[in-house]
Design a protein around this motif. Structure first.
Motif, PDB file in Angstrom:
ATOM      1  N   VAL A 217       0.848  -1.196   0.000  1.00  0.00           N
ATOM      2  CA  VAL A 217       0.000   0.000   0.000  1.00  0.00           C
ATOM      3  C   VAL A 217       0.883   1.246   0.000  1.00  0.00           C
ATOM      4  CG1 VAL A 217      -1.688   1.324   1.318  1.00  0.00           C
ATOM      5  CG2 VAL A 217      -1.936  -1.154   1.128  1.00  0.00           C
ATOM      6  N   CYS A 224      -4.278   5.317   0.675  1.00  0.00           N
ATOM      7  CA  CYS A 224      -5.167   4.427   1.424  1.00  0.00           C
ATOM      8  C   CYS A 224      -4.685   4.280   2.862  1.00  0.00           C
ATOM      9  CB  CYS A 224      -5.234   3.052   0.752  1.00  0.00           C
ATOM     10  SG  CYS A 224      -6.266   1.848   1.633  1.00  0.00           S
ATOM     11  N   VAL A 226      -5.304   1.916   5.622  1.00  0.00           N
ATOM     12  CA  VAL A 226      -5.865   0.568   5.570  1.00  0.00           C
ATOM     13  C   VAL A 226      -6.851   0.330   6.716  1.00  0.00           C
ATOM     14  CG1 VAL A 226      -5.339  -1.889   5.585  1.00  0.00           C
ATOM     15  CG2 VAL A 226      -3.818  -0.293   4.401  1.00  0.00           C
ATOM     16  N   LYS A 227      -8.038  -0.129   6.316  1.00  0.00           N
ATOM     17  CA  LYS A 227      -9.074  -0.507   7.283  1.00  0.00           C
ATOM     18  C   LYS A 227      -9.125  -2.022   7.456  1.00  0.00           C
ATOM     19  CE  LYS A 227     -14.097  -0.149   7.977  1.00  0.00           C
ATOM     20  NZ  LYS A 227     -15.363   0.335   7.359  1.00  0.00           N
ATOM     21  N   THR A 244      -7.268  -4.366  -0.125  1.00  0.00           N
ATOM     22  CA  THR A 244      -7.462  -3.579   1.083  1.00  0.00           C
ATOM     23  C   THR A 244      -8.706  -2.709   0.933  1.00  0.00           C
ATOM     24  OG1 THR A 244      -6.127  -1.697   0.295  1.00  0.00           O
ATOM     25  CG2 THR A 244      -4.982  -3.426   1.550  1.00  0.00           C
ATOM     26  N   CYS A 246     -10.209   0.896   2.606  1.00  0.00           N
ATOM     27  CA  CYS A 246      -9.569   2.092   3.164  1.00  0.00           C
ATOM     28  C   CYS A 246     -10.548   2.883   4.030  1.00  0.00           C
ATOM     29  CB  CYS A 246      -9.042   2.975   2.037  1.00  0.00           C
ATOM     30  SG  CYS A 246      -8.081   2.079   0.787  1.00  0.00           S
TER      31      CYS A 246
END
Length: 438
Positions: A217, A224, A226-227, A244, A246
């Protein structure tokens, strides 16, 4: 690339092959007696050769001997250190088949909390991780092993797991007996996390292995935060794909080849990549992207109201996409940064170097028919076409056939912009191959 199909039950068999007399002999060896090494160096090289190992013995020790009175056989066990590559526990004797287990397997406990049955103890075998590093280099895999675990052996293959300092983990399939020179295959441990097979990676947990995507990433520089993360799968060229979601609601799919980011797509453009995104609402993203392509197409002079689309592989700063219009037509859109672009119908797209795939094959025929009309060819309605080749002066020839069954034509085009400059009947042009034209 699919995960290895293990139809056989793989288990470490070294403990089962070594009787109690041998086990006790190895367990007491806090220091290796000089006599054991002398005997090992005298006897082990012949057993190594019988076992078919590619090993130049640089050190050895005699572990012990077992007698099978019923079968009237005697089996001797040795540890050998090889000049290069991993060491082995080998066994052999009169009337018995030789066996060989790498120190990776020998040093793996038979169960959690239990010591290895017949571990390797020679100084040169102290770190099997270092011994297999050249294998990963040979396979083109970025992995500096931090931990290693033997999985087992079949008649033809050796299996082990490696956890890497880089954050990944792999199941490695190599030859049996293990020989680095023969190469092998390394499959990402994430391939096995959600399967029902009897192979699982245990040296790292799934969450820790997935964290490696954060590096990709960062390399993608897409903004992004990242979630969530997901391993999507692998392809035949041994590339791994990750997804991923976001914090801003967007999502991406990343292609990783040989440990490095190769390409990244936002979810709106990733519908055709291994099933597309699942951590974000890909349909919503695709709808928004279709609206963007509609605006870009209209800015390029096309009236296409985009219903669906398919992305071509990245070509630098250009975004090349096949468009399917709600009206039923379609073509290839080539859009550059700043909103500039051009849309070719599926007939003319061939001259530009692109072929439609999700539009109907005949969708470009009307434009080619119109080109023939420019040269007073009024009876032919184009029914099929193919790009025939390039001329010495740099123009392109498009062969077309006619719906009435009469011989078709070679239409000549310039390619920048795509413009018809001439048409010659197949009866005179030569090189025609479509049905009805020969």
């Amino acid at each position: 690339m699919r995960p290895i199909g293990f139809g056989l039950a793989i288990a470490l068999a070294i403990a089962a092959l070594a009787p109690a007399t041998v086990l006790s002999a190895s367990k007491k060896a806090a220091d290796i007696p000089a006599a054991a090494r002398k005997q090992g160096m005298a006897e082990a090289p012949a057993v190594v050769q019988q076992a078919g190992l590619s090993c130049q013995v640089s050190d050895a020790r005699f572990i012990g001997k077992s007698e099978d009175k019923k079968a009237k056989t005697s089996t001797s066990y040795y540890e050998v250190d090889c000049a290069s590559g991993p060491g082995f526990i080998v066994s052999g004797g009169a009337g018995v088949a030789p066996t060989a287990f790498s120190c990776i397997e020998a040093n793996t406990p038979p169960a959690p909390g239990k010591p290895p049955a017949v571990p390797c103890m020679l100084p040169g075998n102290a770190d099997p991780k270092a011994d297999i590093a050249p294998l990963f280099a040979k396979l083109g895999v970025q992995c500096t092993p931090s931990e290693i675990r033997g999985i087992g052996q079949s008649k033809t293959n050796t299996y082990f797991e490696a956890a890497c300092q880089e954050g990944s983990g792999y199941v490695v399939v190599a030859s049996a007996p293990f020989d680095i020179a023969k190469g092998g295959e390394a499959q990402n441990c994430l391939n096995f996390d959600d399967t029902d097979g009897n192979i699982k990676c245990t040296l790292m947990d799934k969450k820790a292995r997935l964290a490696v995507v954060d590096k990709y990433v960062a390399d993608a520089k897409n903004g992004c935060v990242v979630k969530d993360r997901r391993y999507v799968g692998a392809t035949k060229d041994e590339s791994d794909f990750f997804e991923t979601s976001c914090a801003d609601g967007k999502g991406y799919i990343y292609k990783v080849s040989k440990g490095a980011l190769a390409q990244a797509w936002d979810c709106a453009k990733a519908m055709g990549i291994l099933g597309g995104c699942t951590l974000t609402d890909a349909r919503e993203a695709a709808t928004a992207q279709a609206g963007l392509y509609t605006r870009l197409a209209k800015a390029a002079g096309s009236d296409c109201d985009v219903d669906k689309y398919a992305i071509f592989p990245s070509t630098g700063a250009k975004d090349v996409v096949e468009l399917v219009c709600k009206s039923g037509g379609g073509g290839i859109g080539i859009f550059e940064g700043g909103g500039k672009g051009v849309v070719y119908d599926c007939g003319h797209a061939l001259v530009a170097g692109y072929k439609c795939g999700i539009n109907k094959p005949e969708s470009g025929n009307a434009a080619l028919t119109a080109d023939l009309r420019k040269f007073d060819q009024k009876t032919c309605v184009v029914s099929d076409s193919r790009l025939a080749g390039k001329t010495a002066k740099g123009t392109f020839l498009m062969e077309v056939s006619c719906a009435d069954g009469f011989k078709g034509y070679m239409i000549e085009y310039k390619d920048s912009p795509v413009t018809a400059v001439g048409a010659t009947g197949c009866a005179f042009a030569g090189g025609c191959k479509l049905k009805g034209n020969t």
